[in-house]
Design a protein around this motif. Sequence first.
Motif, mmCIF file in Angstrom:
data_model
loop_
_atom_site.group_PDB
_atom_site.id
_atom_site.type_symbol
_atom_site.label_atom_id
_atom_site.label_comp_id
_atom_site.label_asym_id
_atom_site.label_seq_id
_atom_site.Cartn_x
_atom_site.Cartn_y
_atom_site.Cartn_z
ATOM 1 N N GLU A 182 3.388 7.338 9.584
ATOM 2 C CA GLU A 182 4.117 6.067 9.536
ATOM 3 C C GLU A 182 5.127 6.006 10.679
ATOM 4 N N ARG A 183 5.861 7.091 10.880
ATOM 5 C CA ARG A 183 6.861 7.140 11.954
ATOM 6 C C ARG A 183 6.196 6.989 13.319
ATOM 7 N N LEU A 184 5.065 7.674 13.513
ATOM 8 C CA LEU A 184 4.338 7.563 14.771
ATOM 9 C C LEU A 184 3.866 6.137 15.011
ATOM 10 N N PHE A 185 3.299 5.516 13.997
ATOM 11 C CA PHE A 185 2.807 4.142 14.141
ATOM 12 C C PHE A 185 3.940 3.166 14.447
ATOM 13 N N GLU A 186 5.088 3.377 13.818
ATOM 14 C CA GLU A 186 6.234 2.516 14.111
ATOM 15 C C GLU A 186 6.641 2.649 15.578
ATOM 16 N N SER A 187 6.518 3.856 16.128
ATOM 17 C CA SER A 187 6.844 4.023 17.550
ATOM 18 C C SER A 187 5.803 3.359 18.440
ATOM 19 N N PHE A 188 4.558 3.254 17.970
ATOM 20 C CA PHE A 188 3.552 2.481 18.702
ATOM 21 C C PHE A 188 3.937 1.002 18.731
ATOM 22 N N VAL A 189 4.368 0.487 17.597
ATOM 23 C CA VAL A 189 4.760 -0.922 17.507
ATOM 24 C C VAL A 189 5.867 -1.242 18.508
ATOM 25 N N ALA A 190 6.778 -0.298 18.707
ATOM 26 C CA ALA A 190 7.941 -0.524 19.564
ATOM 27 C C ALA A 190 7.647 -0.376 21.052
ATOM 28 N N GLN A 191 6.425 0.016 21.426
ATOM 29 C CA GLN A 191 6.134 0.253 22.836
ATOM 30 C C GLN A 191 6.275 -1.017 23.676
ATOM 31 N N GLU A 192 6.895 -0.884 24.831
ATOM 32 C CA GLU A 192 7.024 -1.999 25.763
ATOM 33 C C GLU A 192 5.663 -2.353 26.366
ATOM 34 N N TYR A 193 4.852 -1.352 26.578
ATOM 35 C CA TYR A 193 3.499 -1.554 27.102
ATOM 36 C C TYR A 193 2.575 -1.819 25.917
ATOM 37 N N LYS A 194 1.907 -2.940 25.909
ATOM 38 C CA LYS A 194 1.177 -3.383 24.726
ATOM 39 C C LYS A 194 -0.340 -3.247 24.819
ATOM 40 N N ASN A 195 -0.857 -2.926 25.982
ATOM 41 C CA ASN A 195 -2.311 -2.891 26.127
ATOM 42 C C ASN A 195 -2.851 -1.507 25.759
ATOM 43 N N PHE A 196 -2.917 -1.246 24.456
ATOM 44 C CA PHE A 196 -3.415 0.041 23.980
ATOM 45 C C PHE A 196 -4.169 -0.148 22.672
ATOM 46 N N GLU A 197 -4.992 0.833 22.369
ATOM 47 C CA GLU A 197 -5.694 0.914 21.095
ATOM 48 C C GLU A 197 -5.367 2.253 20.453
ATOM 49 N N VAL A 198 -5.501 2.306 19.134
ATOM 50 C CA VAL A 198 -5.241 3.539 18.396
ATOM 51 C C VAL A 198 -6.499 3.922 17.619
ATOM 52 N N ILE A 199 -6.934 5.158 17.788
ATOM 53 C CA ILE A 199 -8.071 5.689 17.046
ATOM 54 C C ILE A 199 -7.594 6.888 16.247
ATOM 55 N N VAL A 200 -7.737 6.819 14.933
ATOM 56 C CA VAL A 200 -7.309 7.901 14.047
ATOM 57 C C VAL A 200 -8.540 8.636 13.539
ATOM 58 N N VAL A 201 -8.589 9.943 13.785
ATOM 59 C CA VAL A 201 -9.646 10.781 13.243
ATOM 60 C C VAL A 201 -9.088 11.439 11.987
ATOM 61 N N ASP A 202 -9.565 10.984 10.835
ATOM 62 C CA ASP A 202 -9.042 11.380 9.534
ATOM 63 C C ASP A 202 -9.884 12.527 8.976
ATOM 64 N N GLN A 203 -9.311 13.737 8.972
ATOM 65 C CA GLN A 203 -10.015 14.915 8.482
ATOM 66 C C GLN A 203 -9.656 15.255 7.029
ATOM 67 N N ASN A 204 -8.922 14.381 6.368
ATOM 68 C CA ASN A 204 -8.519 14.633 4.984
ATOM 69 C C ASN A 204 -9.716 14.589 4.038
ATOM 70 N N LEU A 205 -9.658 15.437 3.035
ATOM 71 C CA LEU A 205 -10.724 15.469 2.033
ATOM 72 C C LEU A 205 -10.589 14.336 1.028
ATOM 73 N N ASP A 206 -9.372 13.784 0.908
ATOM 74 C CA ASP A 206 -9.139 12.692 -0.034
ATOM 75 C C ASP A 206 -8.849 11.396 0.718
ATOM 76 N N ASN A 207 -8.371 10.391 -0.029
ATOM 77 C CA ASN A 207 -8.106 9.076 0.557
ATOM 78 C C ASN A 207 -6.610 8.818 0.724
ATOM 79 N N CYS A 208 -5.854 9.859 1.044
ATOM 80 C CA CYS A 208 -4.402 9.729 1.092
ATOM 81 C C CYS A 208 -3.922 8.765 2.172
ATOM 82 N N LEU A 209 -4.759 8.484 3.167
ATOM 83 C CA LEU A 209 -4.338 7.585 4.237
ATOM 84 C C LEU A 209 -4.729 6.129 4.000
#
Length: 290
Positions: free
Chosen positions: A22-49
Amino acid sequence: MAGNEILISLIVSTRGRTTPLERLFESFVAQEYKNFEVIVVDQNLDNCLDPLFAGQRWPFPLRRIRTPQESGLSRGRNKGWQYAQGEMIVFPDDDCWYPSWFLARGIAQLEATGADFLSGRAADQEGNSINGRFEKVPQPIDRDNVWTTGIEWTIFFKRAALAKVGGFNPEIGIGASTPWQSCEGQDIMLRALSQRLHGYYDPSIYGHHDSFDIEAESGIQGKGRKYGRGVGHVLRVHKYGFLSALKWIGRPMFGSLLFFVRGKIKHVQYYRNVAIGRFEGWSGWVIGAR
């Protein structure tokens, strides 16, 4: 090519964490440079995300790749960047976060230097270096200074450079199936240098991370040994000689002695374990369980 035309792909491999994301994503939101994409590789065994991806919560392009059958930070990063659309690629840790200028400054410096990859450092909120030694002035990266000129989650890669080295070594880094639980950043930079690619370090490029607390952090002694093994292993596979190994094994031993004089026993134990781990990695002789 104007900087604003360049798409940056941010590849986040994660397992077992929610709040730091959550903290990392909030820092993405605050970026001055906006032309980016985020790809999350979720290795969790459950659905916690699941709550993190619910609805249209985030204002940037976001993709989730589920790989519960796989583990390892380097393996996850490699999986993620294969889906990336960006010309520049960065690999945030799932527990780091960035200043608002991070992407803008990073891409500007990469273009200004003409490097194939640009690295920075880990810092606290005031910009002071943490969790390692980092050079204080900008400089090209070479075999001598690669150990003090970057950390993997602050490296900007040109896509062509990343493709040329084949990404991270999946057998090195946190969660790998080997004892080599760190130093994947130095390994990939050394492989890039061996391919005649050019790297540049700029200490004005930094991201944030919690500091290691040797006195209070649970499991820090084991972490020191595991991380030490990674350093020693990379020294060995990239054919650093005996004197280099002696330097990097001897440094934490010397630190251990200094902390002994100061009566800081947990620090003594931590740096002793780092030295033992580095010897294990460099010699290839791992003592005891991983």
